[in-house]
Design an enzyme around this catalytic site. Structure first.
Site, short mmCIF file in Angstrom:
data_model
loop_
_atom_site.label_atom_id
_atom_site.label_comp_id
_atom_site.label_asym_id
_atom_site.label_seq_id
_atom_site.Cartn_x
_atom_site.Cartn_y
_atom_site.Cartn_z
N CYS A 140 -5.86 -2.07 8.25
CA CYS A 140 -7.03 -1.29 8.05
C CYS A 140 -8.15 -1.80 7.40
CB CYS A 140 -6.81 0.05 7.29
SG CYS A 140 -6.20 -0.24 5.77
N CYS A 191 0.90 -1.35 0.03
CA CYS A 191 -0.08 0.02 -0.04
C CYS A 191 0.74 0.92 0.00
CB CYS A 191 -0.84 -0.19 1.29
SG CYS A 191 -1.92 1.38 1.34
#
Length: 465
Positions: free
Chosen positions: A317, A224
């Site tokens: 997340c 990410c």
């Protein structure tokens, strides 16, 4: 006066039903509350040149959307980004507790629209002192914003939205975006919301699912940071005329622009940033690199910020508040697939519910009774088997790599970090193999291998099967 302002926006709304050319839309609300607000803005250069809205539900939702449009229409983009729920409520003469939700919805919709428009069309005049700050609503990114000067601008990414997640413990949910915006506005900073959910799913979540399917142990945070999140925010910095992007990561840079471990070794996050390109690194600043966590909390407390004692997020997340197994099943179709747990000789010791639930080095959750502790030595996606053995069988002094990327000569490598929380191991790089000076227990295929020269990251790769 309060009734007059509210009534004016209710009965003579600004921009209702108007769809500007080249507009970008943000929406908030829906079935849960019965109110829906959609705001559209068009940006040229560094200014909001047109705006409109639609709203359904209570009259307060329409009035708040009208006030939001009125507040930003014709304004410089960075001034429009300072408009939040409080400003919208004030423009209506103040709202009762029962109507404040309308200002929140209008603010959410406005900032989603502003973020999309800025990311696509803005061309704000460059300012060498302007710094874009990645804000999550936590103490680290808030202090990074404090330390980035009066020209700082906040940005928060919305990466994932799922009703099964715990929005409060996720750093990239709609709730986190709202919290970060409130903090930025309290600091007097403009703030933008950037919706990257499609990019995040395609670039992070889908590969994570596929690598589980293939029997690997992926590291989605490295992917990410290296391929989605920070590159997008550097693009946003360019649009907003910001010279740099600051983050709340605990990391440092060398004079020649390479990543270096943070001064606080316990909080060092340089491993998670190892996938960044040199071009992206050149734009980054790490204001917390020389600080410890207690120092960061103390700075937040000195400025009276409520986030001073806010707990750090722990989960991935997109897993916050849900279970990994359920996520794999819901989003990847990786449901229960019974298979054998075997020893090194192939003897069946027990059964498992799917090879993708296990990683090399794992001890807990095997459900196998043995006279000595057993660890996962390997998983095989083709046969759906999990091989286990004693801890000493995990040890390896050679690790094969794939996707190797170096920033300096291979002969400068003197250590490797094979897991985020593992200590660096003295090593040498020979082609696509890292030769370790002492055995490492459990190099998991799919994890990131970070190549070091002292405390400087000079390359990274993926541990190959």
């Amino acid at each position: 006066m309060a009734d007059e302002r509210f009534a004016e926006h209710l009965h003579h709304p600004v921009g209702r039903g108007h769809v500007p050319e080249r507009a970008h839309q943000g929406a908030a609300g829906g079935a849960a509350c019965g109110d829906l607000v959609a705001i559209r803005v068009a940006v040229e250069g560094g200014r909001v040149v047109d705006a409109g809205f639609d709203a359904s539900g209570c009259g307060a939702a329409q009035a708040a959307a009208s006030a939001a449009v009125d507040l930003v229409l014709g304004e410089p983009l960075l001034e429009a980004a300072r408009v939040g729920a409080a400003a919208i409520a004030e423009a209506l003469g103040g709202l009762s507790a029962g109507k404040l939700h309308a200002a929140d919805l209008a603010s959410d919709a406005l900032h989603r629209a502003l973020g999309a428009a800025a990311f696509a069309d803005a061309a704000v005049e460059p300012d060498p002192d302007r710094v874009l700050v990645a804000m999550s609503g936590g103490v680290d990114s808030t202090v990074a914003a404090l330390l980035s000067g009066p020209r700082a601008v906040g940005v928060t990414l919305e990466l994932w939205r799922d009703p099964e997640n715990d929005a409060e413990s996720s750093c990239c949910s709609a709730s986190a975006v709202r919290s970060a915006r409130a903090v930025a506005h309290r600091l007097g900073l403009p703030h933008f919301t950037l919706d990257l959910r499609d990019r995040f799913r395609a670039g992070v979540v889908e590969p994570w699912l596929e690598e589980h399917r293939a029997g690997l142990t992926p590291n989605p945070c490295v992917r990410c940071n290296g391929r989605v999140r920070l590159d997008a925010m550097v693009e946003m910095a360019d649009r907003l005329g910001a010279a740099a992007l600051a983050t709340g990561h605990y990391a440092r840079k060398t004079e020649d622009g390479l990543l270096r471990a943070a001064a606080d070794g316990d909080k060092d996050q340089s491993y998670m940033l190892a996938g960044l390109s040199r071009e992206t690194l050149a734009r980054l600043r790490f204001p917390l690199g020389e600080l410890t966590k207690p120092q960061v909390r103390a700075l937040a407390a000195e400025h009276g910020l409520e986030v001073a004692q806010k707990a750090d997020s722990q989960d991935l997340c997109f897993l916050a508040g849900t279970h990994r197994a359920r996520f794999l099943a819901r989003h990847g179709g990786l449901r229960e697939q019974p298979g054998d747990i075997v020893d090194r000789e192939g003897r069946v010791l027990g059964r498992h519910k799917g090879h993708f639930h296990y990683t090399v080095g794992q001890r807990r959750g095997l459900g196998v009774h043995a006279p000595e502790p057993l660890y996962v030595l390997a998983t095989d996606a083709r046969t759906n088997t999990v091989t286990v053995g004693p801890r000493e069988a995990l040890a390896t002094d050679r690790v094969r790599l794939s996707g190797l990327r170096l920033h300096r000569d291979a002969d400068e490598v003197d250590a490797v970090k094979l897991r985020y929380r593992a200590d660096p191991v003295p090593a040498r790089l020979r082609g696509d193999v890292v030769e370790l000076e002492r055995p490492f227990p459990g190099a998991a295929p799919g994890q990131t291998a970070v190549l070091l020269a002292g405390d400087v990251i000079i390359g990274c790769a993926t541990i190959a099967p």
